[in-house]
Each structure stands twice: as C-alpha cells, then as structure tokens.
Motif scaffolding. Structure first.
Motif, PDB file in Angstrom:
ATOM      1  N   LEU A 102       0.772  -1.234  -0.047  1.00 19.92           N
ATOM      2  CA  LEU A 102      -0.079   0.060   0.125  1.00 19.92           C
ATOM      3  C   LEU A 102       0.873   1.423  -0.099  1.00 19.92           C
ATOM      4  N   ALA A 103       2.050   1.101   0.884  1.00 21.21           N
ATOM      5  CA  ALA A 103       2.732   2.501   0.836  1.00 21.21           C
ATOM      6  C   ALA A 103       3.375   2.703  -0.524  1.00 21.21           C
ATOM      7  N   ILE A 104       3.887   1.674  -1.297  1.00 22.36           N
ATOM      8  CA  ILE A 104       4.456   2.074  -2.485  1.00 22.36           C
ATOM      9  C   ILE A 104       3.591   2.306  -3.584  1.00 22.36           C
ATOM     10  N   ASN A 105       2.437   1.837  -3.439  1.00 21.13           N
ATOM     11  CA  ASN A 105       1.399   1.953  -4.527  1.00 21.13           C
ATOM     12  C   ASN A 105       0.741   3.276  -4.201  1.00 21.13           C
ATOM     13  N   PHE A 106       0.557   3.736  -3.113  1.00 25.05           N
ATOM     14  CA  PHE A 106      -0.272   5.378  -2.891  1.00 25.05           C
ATOM     15  C   PHE A 106       0.921   6.074  -3.018  1.00 25.05           C
ATOM     16  N   PHE A 107       2.204   6.152  -2.718  1.00 26.05           N
ATOM     17  CA  PHE A 107       3.385   7.020  -3.284  1.00 26.05           C
ATOM     18  C   PHE A 107       3.116   7.072  -5.032  1.00 26.05           C
ATOM     19  N   ALA A 108       3.007   6.013  -5.673  1.00 30.19           N
ATOM     20  CA  ALA A 108       2.954   6.200  -7.223  1.00 30.19           C
ATOM     21  C   ALA A 108       1.814   6.691  -7.427  1.00 30.19           C
ATOM     22  N   LEU A 109       0.701   6.603  -6.575  1.00 29.38           N
ATOM     23  CA  LEU A 109      -0.642   7.317  -7.264  1.00 29.38           C
ATOM     24  C   LEU A 109      -0.474   8.812  -6.857  1.00 29.38           C
ATOM     25  N   GLY A 110       0.210   8.962  -6.042  1.00 30.47           N
ATOM     26  CA  GLY A 110       0.235  10.575  -5.484  1.00 30.47           C
ATOM     27  C   GLY A 110       1.088  11.382  -6.451  1.00 30.47           C
ATOM     28  N   GLU A 111       2.158  10.621  -7.013  1.00 34.34           N
ATOM     29  CA  GLU A 111       2.848  11.210  -8.242  1.00 34.34           C
ATOM     30  C   GLU A 111       2.413  11.202  -9.226  1.00 34.34           C
ATOM     31  N   TYR A 112       1.289  10.224  -9.567  1.00 38.42           N
ATOM     32  CA  TYR A 112       0.336  10.527 -10.903  1.00 38.42           C
ATOM     33  C   TYR A 112      -0.803  11.523 -10.751  1.00 38.42           C
ATOM     34  N   LEU A 113      -1.231  11.615  -9.520  1.00 38.01           N
ATOM     35  CA  LEU A 113      -2.437  12.507  -9.633  1.00 38.01           C
ATOM     36  C   LEU A 113      -1.777  13.979  -9.757  1.00 38.01           C
ATOM     37  N   PHE A 114      -0.864  14.144  -9.055  1.00 34.44           N
ATOM     38  CA  PHE A 114      -0.042  15.525  -9.144  1.00 34.44           C
ATOM     39  C   PHE A 114       0.860  15.750 -10.498  1.00 34.44           C
ATOM     40  N   SER A 155       8.901   8.261 -11.255  1.00 35.50           N
ATOM     41  CA  SER A 155      10.225   7.889 -10.878  1.00 35.50           C
ATOM     42  C   SER A 155      10.627   7.714  -9.620  1.00 35.50           C
ATOM     43  N   GLY A 156       9.736   8.195  -8.892  1.00 39.15           N
ATOM     44  CA  GLY A 156      10.173   8.335  -7.538  1.00 39.15           C
ATOM     45  C   GLY A 156       9.672   7.085  -6.845  1.00 39.15           C
ATOM     46  N   ALA A 157       8.668   6.284  -7.260  1.00 36.75           N
ATOM     47  CA  ALA A 157       8.079   5.048  -6.831  1.00 36.75           C
ATOM     48  C   ALA A 157       9.102   4.117  -7.498  1.00 36.75           C
ATOM     49  N   ASP A 158       9.515   4.278  -8.713  1.00 34.41           N
ATOM     50  CA  ASP A 158      10.442   3.239  -9.238  1.00 34.41           C
ATOM     51  C   ASP A 158      11.563   3.078  -8.474  1.00 34.41           C
ATOM     52  N   TRP A 159      12.132   4.371  -7.933  1.00 34.62           N
ATOM     53  CA  TRP A 159      13.588   4.449  -7.243  1.00 34.62           C
ATOM     54  C   TRP A 159      13.268   3.771  -5.942  1.00 34.62           C
ATOM     55  N   LEU A 160      12.105   4.098  -5.195  1.00 36.32           N
ATOM     56  CA  LEU A 160      11.762   3.275  -4.033  1.00 36.32           C
ATOM     57  C   LEU A 160      11.712   1.906  -4.239  1.00 36.32           C
ATOM     58  N   ILE A 161      11.243   1.263  -5.202  1.00 41.25           N
ATOM     59  CA  ILE A 161      11.376  -0.115  -5.490  1.00 41.25           C
ATOM     60  C   ILE A 161      12.542  -0.775  -5.522  1.00 41.25           C
ATOM     61  N   ARG A 162      13.493   0.118  -6.212  1.00 43.21           N
ATOM     62  CA  ARG A 162      14.960  -0.380  -6.286  1.00 43.21           C
ATOM     63  C   ARG A 162      15.760  -0.413  -5.198  1.00 43.21           C
ATOM     64  N   ARG A 194       4.746  -4.861  -6.167  1.00 40.03           N
ATOM     65  CA  ARG A 194       4.322  -3.706  -6.665  1.00 40.03           C
ATOM     66  C   ARG A 194       2.945  -4.150  -7.606  1.00 40.03           C
ATOM     67  N   ASP A 195       2.774  -5.368  -7.940  1.00 43.93           N
ATOM     68  CA  ASP A 195       1.748  -6.001  -8.765  1.00 43.93           C
ATOM     69  C   ASP A 195       0.570  -6.565  -7.598  1.00 43.93           C
ATOM     70  N   PHE A 196      -0.702  -6.189  -7.733  1.00 45.37           N
ATOM     71  CA  PHE A 196      -1.511  -6.740  -6.813  1.00 45.37           C
ATOM     72  C   PHE A 196      -1.816  -8.261  -6.851  1.00 45.37           C
ATOM     73  N   PHE A 197      -1.748  -8.735  -8.140  1.00 47.82           N
ATOM     74  CA  PHE A 197      -1.994 -10.022  -8.193  1.00 47.82           C
ATOM     75  C   PHE A 197      -0.722 -10.879  -7.578  1.00 47.82           C
ATOM     76  N   HIS A 198       0.262 -10.218  -7.788  1.00 44.80           N
ATOM     77  CA  HIS A 198       1.520 -11.059  -7.215  1.00 44.80           C
ATOM     78  C   HIS A 198       1.493 -11.155  -5.698  1.00 44.80           C
ATOM     79  N   LEU A 199       0.908  -9.894  -5.029  1.00 39.12           N
ATOM     80  CA  LEU A 199       0.736  -9.890  -3.720  1.00 39.12           C
ATOM     81  C   LEU A 199      -0.459 -10.923  -3.237  1.00 39.12           C
ATOM     82  N   LEU A 200      -1.568 -10.907  -3.897  1.00 37.97           N
ATOM     83  CA  LEU A 200      -2.690 -11.676  -3.728  1.00 37.97           C
ATOM     84  C   LEU A 200      -2.430 -13.162  -3.871  1.00 37.97           C
ATOM     85  N   PHE A 201      -1.601 -13.611  -4.624  1.00 37.89           N
ATOM     86  CA  PHE A 201      -1.484 -15.057  -4.581  1.00 37.89           C
ATOM     87  C   PHE A 201      -0.360 -15.550  -3.648  1.00 37.89           C
TER      88      PHE A 201
END
Length: 283
Positions: free
Chosen positions: A32-44, A49-56, A82-89
C-alpha cells in the motif's frame, strides 16, 4: 463498523503474536505504501520515477557487485510487491500453507523458514545472474522483489513434513500436498525459460531450503534453534531430592519420538505421539 473491522485486522496482524499474520500484515502495508506513493505522483502530474526509485531500494539487484551496496535488500525484498496479483497469490499461498505449518510446528520455526527461504532464494538468484550466460546480459537491469521464495519455502516444508495431507482445490478437487508442491516446483523449473526467470530461480532456492529444513528436523536437528537466545549457566545448590523427574521423562519421550521419525518417518507416529510432539513444539 468499518473502523471496527480495520481495528480487528490490525490487532490480528500486529498484536496476536502469530508470525503468519504479522508477515502478511507487513507485506500488505508495504504494498500500500509503495502504490499510494506512485498514485500521489500520478495525480500531481509527475512521472512515477520516485516510486520506481523506491522499489529499487528494497529489491535485490541481480548484478552481484551492487549487492554489497544494497545489502539490506536481501531482507526487504521479501516484503515488497508492486503488482496486486503478485501480492494476492503470495498471501493466499502463505495463509493456506502457513496455517498447516503452524498446526504442526512453532512460531520460531515459521520465522526461520520464511527468512532462510527468502535468503537462499535471493542468493541463488544473484548467483544465476552472475554465472549463467543467458542471464548475465540482463543482470544490470534486473531486480528481485516479492515474498515468493519465502512462501515457496513454507509450501515445500509443509509438504515435506506432512506429504499426504490433503486440501481441496477448485477444478482439481482433493490434492495431496506432496503432489501440489512437486507440480509447483516443476513449473518453476520450466519457468526459468519464461518471462520471469529470476522469480522462478528464487522459488527454487526457497523450495530447497524448505526441504532441507524439514529433513534436518526429522533427523533431530532443528536449524531454527539459531534464533534461540542461549541462557547463561547458573550454579544451583543441590538440596535433597531432585524435582526435575517429570521434565526429564518428558524430554526422554520427545527424544524417543524424534528417533522414531529419523528411522521410519513422520507418518509412522501414532496420533498420541503426534499430539505430544505438537505440544512440545509450542513450549
């Protein structure tokens, strides 16, 4: 009511003392933290790139020379998706197999197999991308993330401990754990030539760790004891008769059960012996 539901889930994950729910909770919160961060970047209107940096920063790099510079990633990657279905399974498999695991073994052993499976999976991944020619060309741009190796260790260790334990699967019906784990392992072998070879390699590492752990346990060697703090020796003055007769008797019984497992396997135990071993593992 929603607040009550979230409060109940939070307490179950972080206050129940069960490592299965704790690790599931951490995985979900990190996702949730990673994807909300990515969502915030998208909405603004910014690139992610920040979310990708965090993932790395939390993923294991495939290139071996980068690993010492990001040594913490061999632990953090086990909780990052990062991927929902990866987490879900991963969470579904961990819940199903983890429940069975915890019915027969203890919390310390669950924690050990989760981390050791993930660790061996990461090391095998880096080794493969550093030595196998077909993977070496992609080492600089490849990363490993997700709890799959740890979950695979739980799946295989559970199947090795109770191979004839059955579960019901949609479309397949009743399946024994040993066949389920074997199919999962074979698919990962084949997957080394697919779109996600790094993930399959990590799964194989986790599977190997799960198998080794249970085989060692059945031989009387609990590898998870490295997580136990060694108590300091105390000098006790002997006064009269000893009061440890029952404890010695219980330990002798457990030793006898472990000897029986090493000679004829876990399935040879009687129901009473299994219950006695289960109770001892909870102490």
């Amino acid at each position: 009511m929603n607040r009550s539901i979230f409060s109940e889930l939070f307490n179950k994950a972080f206050r129940s003392g069960n490592p299965l729910f704790l690790f599931m909770g951490i995985n979900i919160l990190v996702f949730l933290a990673i994807n909300f961060f990515a969502l915030g970047e998208y909405l603004f209107g910014r690139q992610t790139s920040g979310a990708d940096w965090l993932i790395r920063q939390v993923s294991v790099p495939a290139y071996y020379a980068d690993l010492p510079l990001k040594f913490w990633t061999i632990l953090t990657y086990m909780f990052a998706h990062r991927d929902f279905f990866h987490l879900l399974f991963n969470m579904l498999w961990m819940y199903w197999m983890g429940q069975i695991f915890m019915d027969f073994l203890n919390k310390r052993q669950f924690i050990f197999i989760y981390f050791s499976g993930g660790l061996l999976g990461a090391l095998l991944y880096v080794l493969a991308y550093s030595t196998i020619p077909v993977f070496e060309n992609n080492a600089l741009n490849s990363i490993l993330l997700g709890s799959s190796a740890s979950v695979m260790a739980i799946v295989v260790s559970t199947a090795t401990l109770v191979p004839d334990f059955t579960i019901r699967l949609m479309l397949f019906g009743t399946v024994r754990l040993k066949y389920l784990a074997l199919a999962y392992f074979v698919l990962d072998i084949i997957g080394m030539g697919g779109a996600n070879p790094g993930g399959s390699i990590a799964h194989i590492g986790g599977a190997i760790m799960g198998f080794i752990f249970i085989k060692q346990l059945q031989n009387g060697n609990d590898l998870s004891k490295i997580l136990t703090k060694r108590s300091k020796l105390k000098v006790v003055k002997r006064t009269g008769t000893t009061t440890t007769k029952n404890n010695l008797t219980d330990q002798d019984a457990i030793d006898s059960i472990l000897d029986k497992i090493s000679q004829t396997g876990y399935e040879s135990l009687s129901k009473i012996e299994k219950e006695q071993l289960f109770k001892a593992s909870k102490k």
